[in-house]
Design an enzyme around this catalytic site. Structure first.
Site, mmCIF file in Angstrom:
data_model
loop_
_atom_site.group_PDB
_atom_site.id
_atom_site.type_symbol
_atom_site.label_atom_id
_atom_site.label_comp_id
_atom_site.label_asym_id
_atom_site.label_seq_id
_atom_site.Cartn_x
_atom_site.Cartn_y
_atom_site.Cartn_z
ATOM 1 N N GLU A 43 2.533 0.759 -45.010
ATOM 2 C CA GLU A 43 2.228 0.567 -46.430
ATOM 3 C C GLU A 43 2.232 -0.927 -46.763
ATOM 4 O O GLU A 43 3.245 -1.598 -46.599
ATOM 5 C CB GLU A 43 3.273 1.298 -47.277
ATOM 6 C CG GLU A 43 3.223 0.990 -48.766
ATOM 7 C CD GLU A 43 4.448 1.516 -49.506
ATOM 8 O OE1 GLU A 43 4.721 1.006 -50.609
ATOM 9 O OE2 GLU A 43 5.126 2.420 -48.985
ATOM 10 N N LYS A 133 8.545 9.909 -53.864
ATOM 11 C CA LYS A 133 9.346 8.764 -53.434
ATOM 12 C C LYS A 133 10.603 8.675 -54.300
ATOM 13 O O LYS A 133 10.503 8.657 -55.530
ATOM 14 C CB LYS A 133 8.497 7.493 -53.572
ATOM 15 C CG LYS A 133 9.231 6.184 -53.345
ATOM 16 C CD LYS A 133 8.250 5.035 -53.507
ATOM 17 C CE LYS A 133 8.934 3.688 -53.473
ATOM 18 N NZ LYS A 133 7.962 2.580 -53.556
#
Length: 211
Positions: A43, A133
């Site tokens: 990411e 998340k």
């Protein structure tokens, strides 16, 4: 990459690398170093200067390094669109961002919204976030993941923030799909200096310890 494939990748690797640095010398070599250490999902965050350039280079050279690259800290629809145009295969937002979710849904790519409270977890799921998340994970502790799974059985949680060798397995044992690791594997100074062998070593040490 579709959502089931992303979930399977994270389930297999048990971790996702979060790149947050003042500078990146070569995104291709960085991704290659992480893959060599056993981390295949990378990411690139919008807090990194020149992030879209680095993301595009990593996406364009995927045959060289083999990583699945995506965008993180995505706050707005325009950022989501720009990241997808640059080659992002997944999108991660730090909070509940309906406009980001909408862009990802339209593009047909996996996305993950951030949450802390049970209400925010419900909002993320309602918006179609297949994974949620949890931030700040170290502050909340691994027990918090167990608590969240009481009202939300089967929810796929990605704890991030303060994940280290010392606590990663606590979160996995508490039911996390995978853990998001940043400075424990990707210290900003090593990334900026292009110390890729050292990064591979940290990644290998981290992944070897996961169970």
């Amino acid at each position: 990459m579709n959502t089931p494939e992303m979930i399977e990748l994270l389930h297999r690797d048990k971790t996702l690398a979060v790149v947050r640095a003042e500078a990146i010398t070569d995104a291709t070599e960085l991704c290659g170093a992480l893959v060599a250490g056993g981390i295949n999902a990378v990411e690139f965050t919008f807090t990194t200067p020149g992030m879209l350039t680095h993301l595009a280079r990593a996406a364009d050279t995927v045959e060289t390094h083999g990583a699945i690259v995506g965008a993180g800290t995505v706050l707005h629809a325009d950022q989501a669109r720009a990241a997808i145009d640059a080659g992002a295969r997944f999108i991660i937002a730090p909070g509940i961002r309906p406009e980001v979710a909408e862009v990802a849904v339209q593009a047909g790519i996996p996305f993950c919204l951030g949450a802390m409270t049970p209400t925010e977890v419900a909002m993320a799921l309602d918006l179609g976030s297949a994974m949620v998340k949890i931030f700040p994970a170290a502050t909340m502790g691994s027990r918090y993941l167990l608590d969240l799974q009481v009202p939300y059985p089967g929810v796929r949680l990605l704890p991030t923030g303060g994940i280290t060798l010392a606590n990663a397995n606590e979160f996995l044992d508490a039911g996390a799909l995978a853990v998001c690791v940043d400075s424990a594997v990707l210290p900003g100074a090593l990334v900026a200096a292009g110390q890729y062998e050292a990064i591979t070593g940290l990644a290998a040490e981290f992944t070897a310890a996961l169970h």
